[in-house]
Write a protein that holds these residues in place. Sequence first.
Motif, mmCIF file in Angstrom:
data_model
loop_
_atom_site.group_PDB
_atom_site.id
_atom_site.type_symbol
_atom_site.label_atom_id
_atom_site.label_comp_id
_atom_site.label_asym_id
_atom_site.label_seq_id
_atom_site.Cartn_x
_atom_site.Cartn_y
_atom_site.Cartn_z
ATOM 1 N N GLN A 1 -3.324 -0.600 -4.501
ATOM 2 C CA GLN A 1 -4.964 -0.508 -4.058
ATOM 3 C C GLN A 1 -5.252 -1.750 -3.110
ATOM 4 O OE1 GLN A 1 -6.153 2.468 -3.054
ATOM 5 N NE2 GLN A 1 -3.466 3.461 -3.985
ATOM 6 N N PRO A 2 -6.176 -1.563 -2.396
ATOM 7 C CA PRO A 2 -6.729 -3.149 -1.936
ATOM 8 C C PRO A 2 -7.152 -3.483 -3.089
ATOM 9 C CG PRO A 2 -7.390 -1.047 -0.162
ATOM 10 C CD PRO A 2 -6.847 -0.633 -1.622
ATOM 11 N N LYS B 1 0.848 -1.284 -0.076
ATOM 12 C CA LYS B 1 0.035 0.259 0.158
ATOM 13 C C LYS B 1 0.965 1.378 -0.036
ATOM 14 C CE LYS B 1 -4.120 -2.061 2.240
ATOM 15 N NZ LYS B 1 -5.001 -1.919 3.442
#
Length: 260
Positions: free
Chosen positions: A117-118, A112
Amino acid sequence: MVINFLKGQPSQDLLPIDLFRKATALAIAEPDGPLLMLQYGHELGSQTFRANLASFLSYEYREPVQPAHLCATAGASLGVEHIVGMLTQPRGKTKFAYFQDPTYFLVFAIFKDLGFQPHQFIGVPDKPCHGLDVDHFERALAQHFPVPPTPSDDGLFDSVLYCVPTHANPTGSTLNNHDRQRLVQLAKKYNVLVISDDVYDILTYEPEHMPRRLVAFDLDTNDDHPVVISNGTFSKILAPGIRCGWYECHPRLIRALGER
């Protein structure tokens, strides 16, 4: 004996304090000791260090390790950060970050911090005792990349896989040699950078039964598209505070990591 289980710290009486005291004194006493120990060194690590490390790893891994395939690092965590920062482009070319599921929980923050990004994170199940589910990984790659990507001249990868093939954290599973070879083949086909956290390999109680490292299968191919970086550290085998480790990989990746 006092052990901090929360942080995984060994008891102080297990730390090799006398060994470090004697080794430091001997090193400083060498003619160029202060210069070699306290001044900026070669970006890949000194030739003497890499030669000694190659000898040590060859003994521990039970197969030859070449100094030309090694690069010194400041430990495993910083090693992962450097790899991801140098060889991926999370907001451009590199579309996905795959993780052995479950895995070392602190690694997500590293990705991150470097721009992932997740929604780019994809879990690959860990089969009980048997490691990363390579069949599942193959299906995921085929779904995300219907047309296998072509490696580019900039050395960046289309995706990245973080895994712990031997004594995985936290499951303890170990991937067998057959699946390791398949994993390397898939990584080459789909231009996947494989960060192989090999921090526990040398802790194997029966080293004669230890599978070969992923990077060994990668180096066996002897082609111009290496994909695996073995990330090692002394923190698990010597003392946690020893922020000293190494990469083992093809010289092309060594140059990308250490000579930019």
